[in-house]
Each structure stands twice: as C-alpha cells, then as structure tokens.
Design a protein around this motif. Structure first.
Motif, short mmCIF file in Angstrom:
data_model
loop_
_atom_site.label_atom_id
_atom_site.label_comp_id
_atom_site.label_asym_id
_atom_site.label_seq_id
_atom_site.Cartn_x
_atom_site.Cartn_y
_atom_site.Cartn_z
N ASN A 1 0.82 -1.21 0.00
CA ASN A 1 0.00 0.00 0.00
C ASN A 1 0.86 1.26 0.00
O ASN A 1 1.24 1.77 1.05
CB ASN A 1 -0.93 -0.01 1.21
CG ASN A 1 -1.80 1.23 1.25
OD1 ASN A 1 -2.10 1.80 0.20
ND2 ASN A 1 -2.19 1.64 2.44
N TRP B 1 -10.66 2.72 4.84
CA TRP B 1 -11.89 1.99 4.53
C TRP B 1 -12.41 2.37 3.14
O TRP B 1 -12.73 1.51 2.32
CB TRP B 1 -12.94 2.30 5.60
CG TRP B 1 -14.22 1.55 5.43
CD1 TRP B 1 -14.43 0.21 5.64
CD2 TRP B 1 -15.47 2.08 5.00
NE1 TRP B 1 -15.72 -0.11 5.36
CE2 TRP B 1 -16.39 1.02 4.98
CE3 TRP B 1 -15.89 3.38 4.64
CZ2 TRP B 1 -17.71 1.20 4.60
CZ3 TRP B 1 -17.22 3.54 4.27
CH2 TRP B 1 -18.13 2.47 4.26
N LEU B 2 -12.42 3.68 2.88
CA LEU B 2 -12.87 4.15 1.57
C LEU B 2 -11.97 3.61 0.45
O LEU B 2 -12.44 3.16 -0.59
CB LEU B 2 -12.87 5.68 1.52
CG LEU B 2 -13.96 6.37 2.34
CD1 LEU B 2 -13.76 7.88 2.35
CD2 LEU B 2 -15.34 6.02 1.78
N GLU C 1 -10.04 0.91 0.46
CA GLU C 1 -10.16 -0.53 0.25
C GLU C 1 -11.48 -0.87 -0.45
O GLU C 1 -11.50 -1.55 -1.46
CB GLU C 1 -10.04 -1.27 1.58
CG GLU C 1 -9.68 -2.74 1.45
CD GLU C 1 -10.86 -3.67 1.27
OE1 GLU C 1 -10.68 -4.78 0.73
OE2 GLU C 1 -12.00 -3.30 1.65
N ARG C 2 -12.58 -0.37 0.13
CA ARG C 2 -13.89 -0.68 -0.42
C ARG C 2 -14.09 -0.08 -1.81
O ARG C 2 -14.64 -0.68 -2.71
CB ARG C 2 -15.01 -0.16 0.51
CG ARG C 2 -15.14 -0.87 1.84
CD ARG C 2 -15.87 -2.17 1.73
NE ARG C 2 -15.02 -3.21 1.17
CZ ARG C 2 -15.48 -4.32 0.62
NH1 ARG C 2 -16.76 -4.54 0.56
NH2 ARG C 2 -14.65 -5.22 0.16
N GLY C 3 -13.65 1.17 -1.95
CA GLY C 3 -13.97 1.89 -3.17
C GLY C 3 -13.03 1.60 -4.34
O GLY C 3 -13.46 1.59 -5.49
N THR D 1 -10.71 -3.11 -4.13
CA THR D 1 -11.46 -4.33 -4.47
C THR D 1 -11.43 -4.59 -5.97
O THR D 1 -11.50 -5.73 -6.40
CB THR D 1 -12.93 -4.24 -4.03
OG1 THR D 1 -13.36 -2.91 -4.26
CG2 THR D 1 -13.10 -4.60 -2.58
N TYR E 1 -7.65 -6.40 -6.91
CA TYR E 1 -7.00 -7.50 -6.20
C TYR E 1 -6.42 -8.48 -7.20
O TYR E 1 -7.05 -8.81 -8.19
CB TYR E 1 -7.97 -8.21 -5.26
CG TYR E 1 -8.13 -7.47 -3.95
CD1 TYR E 1 -7.02 -7.01 -3.26
CD2 TYR E 1 -9.38 -7.22 -3.42
CE1 TYR E 1 -7.16 -6.32 -2.08
CE2 TYR E 1 -9.53 -6.53 -2.23
CZ TYR E 1 -8.42 -6.08 -1.57
OH TYR E 1 -8.54 -5.40 -0.40
N ARG F 1 -13.00 -11.72 2.35
CA ARG F 1 -13.03 -10.33 1.91
C ARG F 1 -13.34 -9.37 3.07
O ARG F 1 -12.84 -8.26 3.13
CB ARG F 1 -14.06 -10.13 0.79
CG ARG F 1 -13.53 -10.51 -0.58
CD ARG F 1 -12.35 -9.63 -0.97
NE ARG F 1 -11.63 -10.13 -2.13
CZ ARG F 1 -11.94 -9.84 -3.39
NH1 ARG F 1 -12.97 -9.07 -3.64
NH2 ARG F 1 -11.23 -10.32 -4.37
N ARG F 2 -14.18 -9.84 3.99
CA ARG F 2 -14.49 -9.01 5.15
C ARG F 2 -13.23 -8.79 5.99
O ARG F 2 -12.99 -7.73 6.54
CB ARG F 2 -15.59 -9.69 5.97
CG ARG F 2 -16.60 -8.72 6.53
CD ARG F 2 -17.82 -9.44 7.07
NE ARG F 2 -18.67 -9.99 6.04
CZ ARG F 2 -19.67 -10.86 6.27
NH1 ARG F 2 -19.89 -11.28 7.50
NH2 ARG F 2 -20.40 -11.31 5.28
N THR G 1 -10.95 -6.15 4.57
CA THR G 1 -11.38 -4.81 4.96
C THR G 1 -10.93 -4.49 6.38
O THR G 1 -10.41 -3.40 6.64
CB THR G 1 -12.91 -4.69 4.86
OG1 THR G 1 -13.32 -5.15 3.58
CG2 THR G 1 -13.37 -3.25 5.05
N LEU H 1 -8.29 -1.58 7.23
CA LEU H 1 -8.73 -0.49 8.09
C LEU H 1 -7.83 -0.34 9.31
O LEU H 1 -7.44 0.76 9.70
CB LEU H 1 -10.17 -0.78 8.52
CG LEU H 1 -10.99 0.35 9.07
CD1 LEU H 1 -12.45 0.11 8.71
CD2 LEU H 1 -10.88 0.44 10.58
#
Ligand SMILES: Nc1ncnc2c1ncn2[C@@H]1O[C@H](COP(=O)(O)OP(=O)(O)O)[C@@H](O)[C@H]1O
Ligand SMILES: [Mg+2]
Lengths: 243, 289
Positions: free
Chosen positions: B37, B77-78, B80-82, B85, B88, B186-187, B190, B194
C-alpha cells in the motif's frame, strides 16, 4: 431415495479452456460416492465448482433444496459442506490445535467434545498437538486435513484424493475413518486408489475429459472387469487388486 | 561523546516507533491482501493534519490522537472498499493506484493548508526534558516509544490470542481454504486494511508534535522509509517490521546527526545490503508474528 446432492450437466471453464463439459452425479444421503477417472479427467475441477471457487455455465448444483450455483464459497461451507482439497489442504503455519479450532465457529458449544472425537478417530494427531502442521509427516498431514473438515460435522463431505502419496498403512487408516463416517455424513470421494475405492464406495461415477461417462453402484462396477476395462482402462489381476 | 551516543540512540528509537506503526500496517496488509500500500504515507499525513488542527482548536491531546486514528481508518476503509477491491490480484494496477492516491492525498492537503510547515505543539503534560549525565531525555520521545511498544504488544496479542488473529494468520497462509471453512475472507481484508490505515493515521498524529511541525510532503518521506523498513524486515512479518524499524530509525538518527543529507541514502544502502544477503528480508516470508 431422495438425493442429498444433485449435480446436473456442469460446464466449467478455466480461462478460455472448457474443462468440464457435462458432469452429472446424484448423491444419496449416508453413502460414499466415489469419483473415478484418469488424471486430468476433471475430478478436482468438479469439486472446486461445487464449492463455488469456479462458476459453471451452464450447470445446476442442488444441495437439498438449495441451489448452490453462483453462491460464495464461504456460504456454501456454511450450508454444511466440508471440503478437503487435493493440495494445500491445511494451514502449514498453524498448529494442529489451531487448524482444528479454525473450523469451529466461536459460538460452537461443543468445541471440546468435537475435538476429542477427532483425536479418537486420529490418535496420531494427539502427539503433534502443538506442532505447526507444516512439520507433520505426510500421513499425519492428511489425517489433520481430514479431521479439520470433519470437526465441524459437515452434512456433506467432498474429499479429494486423501490417500495420495501415503503408505498402505495410512491408506487403510484413512479408509477406516471414512467408512466409520458413513452413518453420520455423506461423502463424495475422489480416489485414484481403486482398491480403496472399491472397498468403501457405495456408488461410483466415472469422468473422462470433463464428461460423466458412467454412474452406478460400486458393487456391480467392482464385479465387472468389462466395465473397469472400458472406463478406467484397468488391467485387473486375479486377486482383484487393480491399480 | 557517550552522551551524544545515548541522546541519538533515544531519538533513533522514538523514530523507530513511528516507522514501526507505519510498517506494521504495511506488513499486515501485504501478508493478507498481497498489496503493497503505497498510499500509506497519505494516510499518515492526513492523520498528522487532522490531529494538529484538532489540538490547536480544542487543546485535547488524546482527542487529537483519536482524530488521527479515525481519519486514517476512514480513508483506509474508503480506499479498500472503493478502489482496491477492483484490482486485487493485479500487482501493477495496485502499484499505480496506491501511488496515485499517495500523491492525491498529499496534494489535497496543500489546498487548504499550503506548502509551508505548520507548527505542531507538544501538549504541556509531555512538554518536559531531562538532562542526566549530559544525555538529553525528551518526555515526548519516551511517550512515542511507549505508544509503539503498546501497539506492538496489542498486535501480537491480537494475532496470537484472538480468533480474528487466528483467521488472519490462516489467511496469510491459505486464503481459499479459509473460505472453505465458512469464513468470508473479503471481510477480513477490509478489517486488516482499516486497522493498518488507522495505525498510519495514529503515527501521523504522534509525528506532528514529535517533529515540531508538519508539511504536506511528510507523507512521501515517511512512505519511503516505511517501505524500506518492511522490505528490510521481510514483507509480511511483524517481528521483521519491529527489527527493521529499529535499524532504520537508528540509522536515520545517527546519520542525520553527522551528515544530514545522507540519511535516506544510508537507509537505501542498508536495505540493499540486507537484500543482497537475504533476498526475502531479515525475517522472510511465512510467519506473520
Ligand atoms: N488452473 C488451470 N488452468 C488451466 N487448466 C487447468 C487448470 N486446472 C486444471 N486444468 C486442466 O483441467 C483438466 C482437469 O483437471 P483436474 O480437474 O485437476 O483433473 P483431475 O483432478 O481429474 O486429475 C486438466 O486437463 C488440467 O490440465
Ligand atoms: Mg485432481
């Protein structure tokens, strides 16, 4: 008898290759259903498709009355389907204990009794209890891999070549364990060792080049040299110990 | 002479604590998600600005640290989620994407705050220093070291003693098998992202008063050193990050005292040297704790 698992006309692609092109099988409750076929016939791919790692197009997988096609792997597992892959079937960096614990949801109140049961079934694991799974012998590894699927009491068990690379002594042990389980669960077993398959299987489905080419009772299949020669290309000897 | 050594060593170790907070997140994220990252420095700089401005407005030090953690976690969080994903499994895309986010986050800071350094003050309770035998001991440095040690302890506990930790360690080894155990991986991605992002924000919040001032480019500098730290220690290893951050922190402190402009070069040389002998880094792969 009503089938617990119904697989119809699976077609699975990996990349642009059509690997499965019509796999069907029907598995009754409390039976051991053996999947046979040459190397590369599509046995592993069939199990991986059932577990939701690969998506069949088209194809139907029904577990009880639940359609599994297109459902995430972890949800399929939660319906009560346990899967022991052919390779990488344990967590090498975790201890034997941790491998078993991981399979049990934290709200499970029977953790101790479930684990104790596995240790009775596979006493070899007891001595290796706190060792990383990566340091176990081949036989111990397969037992741990099987135990960590069984410990969560799956309703359906998909097992991919549990006897692979094991000495005859361990093959026997795995066979005994699976046979004992028939009364509690239902098993789809991929097995290259025909001697073992014959011994514990109730039904057999033979795959070839991604198709189901034969399905029937193991008893009649095992009794017929003709069928074995046609579908497996086996040269059986007098004692019936084919390989 | 000795006193200079100890003063620099103490400074180096508190530097290390900041590097560790960054490296720990980077290494956990890499271990599980297989993503390096590069946006981590962006979370760091946002954490620093959030904390500094909250502190100057409200004079609540603990609250300002929390602000750093929150902004880091929220941005993570934004991100990773936005964004993540979608990429990957594609290393090149991840590299471009996270690099882009690092630059974007650093530039966005300049819009309201400009490029000039902003003063970040140490809260009065920690605004002490002692001179013992000519060795200068700065209270805020000790505090930073303490925070780093606490986080290390918490992470080790989390990984070794909790169910989430067990699942993370399992996921590092064999993701598809974790799924087969009925666990949504996947959870977990996140959660870990985070967590790492929150640690980066926390590091930023601690760094402001430690450096005395903050600038929009501090994220880029930190990113470089944190990256060197994890590569040196071994990507995916928490202990490796600890050792790596101590090496980099101490090297930075000593080299910048004698020849300030060579600090980064010295770190790069150190990394190169280690990688020549051990390409997998000091602690290699496989074991996350
Ligand atoms: N990831 C993959 N990419 C391309 N081809 C694959 C892949 N996995 C399996 N195959 C091919 O699919 C066919 C069936 O493989 P598999 O299901 O593993 O067979 P079996 O388990 O019966 O030995 C083989 O021809 C194999 O080469
Ligand atoms: Mg196979």
């Amino acid at each position: 008898m009503k089938a617990l698992l119904e697989v119809e006309n699976l077609h699975t692609k990996i990349g642009q290759f059509s690997i499965l092109q019509g796999v069907s099988l029907s598995v009754c409750e409390h039976t051991i259903h053996v999947l046979l076929g040459r190397n590369g016939a599509g046995k592993t791919t069939t199990l991986r498709t059932m577990m939701g790692y690969l998506r069949p197009v088209p194809g139907i997988i029904r577990f009880e009355d639940q359609e599994l096609t297109g459902i995430a792997t972890f949800r399929i597992a939660r319906y009560g389907i346990g899967y022991m892959p052919e390779d990488h079937n344990l967590f090498a960096n975790l201890t034997v204990e941790e491998n078993l614990l991981l399979s049990l949801p934290k709200q499970d109140t029977h953790v101790r009794s479930q684990i104790a049961k596995m240790l009775d079934l596979f006493p070899d694991l007891r001595v290796a209890w706190r060792r990383p799974a990566g340091t176990l012998s081949g036989g111990q590894r397969q037992m741990l891999a099987l135990a960590s699927v069984l410990v969560s009491k799956p309703r359906l068990l998909l097992v991919d070549e549990p006897s692979k690379g094991l000495s005859p002594r361990f093959v026997e042990r795995i066979g005994d364990a699976l046979e004992q389980l028939r009364s509690e669960t239902t098993i789809v077993l991929v097995e290259q060792n025909f001697y073992l398959a014959k011994r514990i299987g109730d039904y057999v489905t033979v795959l070839d080049e991604g198709h189901t080419v034969y399905s029937g009772e193991m008893q009649s299949f095992a009794a017929s040299d003709e069928l074995q020669k046609r579908y497996l290309g086996l040269q059986t000897d007098k004692k019936g110990g084919a390989k | 002479m000795m006193s200079t050594f100890f003063t620099l060593a103490l400074d180096g170790i508190s530097n290390s604590a900041l590097y560790f907070l960054m490296a720990a997140g980077l290494t956990l994220i890499f271990g599980l998600l297989r993503v390096i990252n590069f946006a981590h420095g962006g979370l760091f700089v946002w954490g620093a600005y959030a904390a500094t401005f909250l502190y100057s407005a409200m004079h609540q030090f603990w609250l300002s640290l929390c602000a750093g953690i929150l902004i880091g976690g929220l941005l993570g969080w934004l991100l990773e989620r936005g964004l993540l994903t979608a990429v990957y499994g594609d290393g090149n895309q991840q590299l471009l994407l996270t690099m882009g986010v690092l630059i974007l986050l650093s530039e966005l800071i300049e819009i309201p705050f400009g490029r000039d350094p902003v003063l970040a003050t140490v809260p009065p309770i920690l605004h002490h220093s002692w001179v013992i035998d000519h060795v200068t001991i700065v209270a805020y440095s000790l505090f930073t070291i303490g925070m780093g040690a606490c986080i290390f302890g918490i992470l080790v506990y989390l990984l070794q003693k909790t169910r989430v930790g067990l699942i993370i360690r399992a996921g590092v080894n064999n993701q598809s098998l974790v799924e087969a155990r009925g666990i949504p991986i996947r959870r977990l991605f996140t959660i870990v992202f985070l967590l790492g992002a929150a640690l980066a924000g926390f590091a930023g919040a601690l760094a402001g008063p430690y450096y005395g001032s903050i600038t929009p480019s501090m994220g880029m500098d930190m990113q470089l050193n944190a990256f060197i730290t994890v590569v040196l220690g071994g990507l995916g290893s928490l202990s490796g990050s600890l050792i790596g951050s101590l090496l980099i922190g101490l090297t930075t402190s000593f080299v910048s005292y004698y020849t300030p402009s060579f600090a980064v070069l010295a770190n790069v040389l150190l990394m190169t040297l280690v990688l020549l002998v051990r390409p997998q880094g000091l602690f290699g792969e496989g074991e996350i704790v």
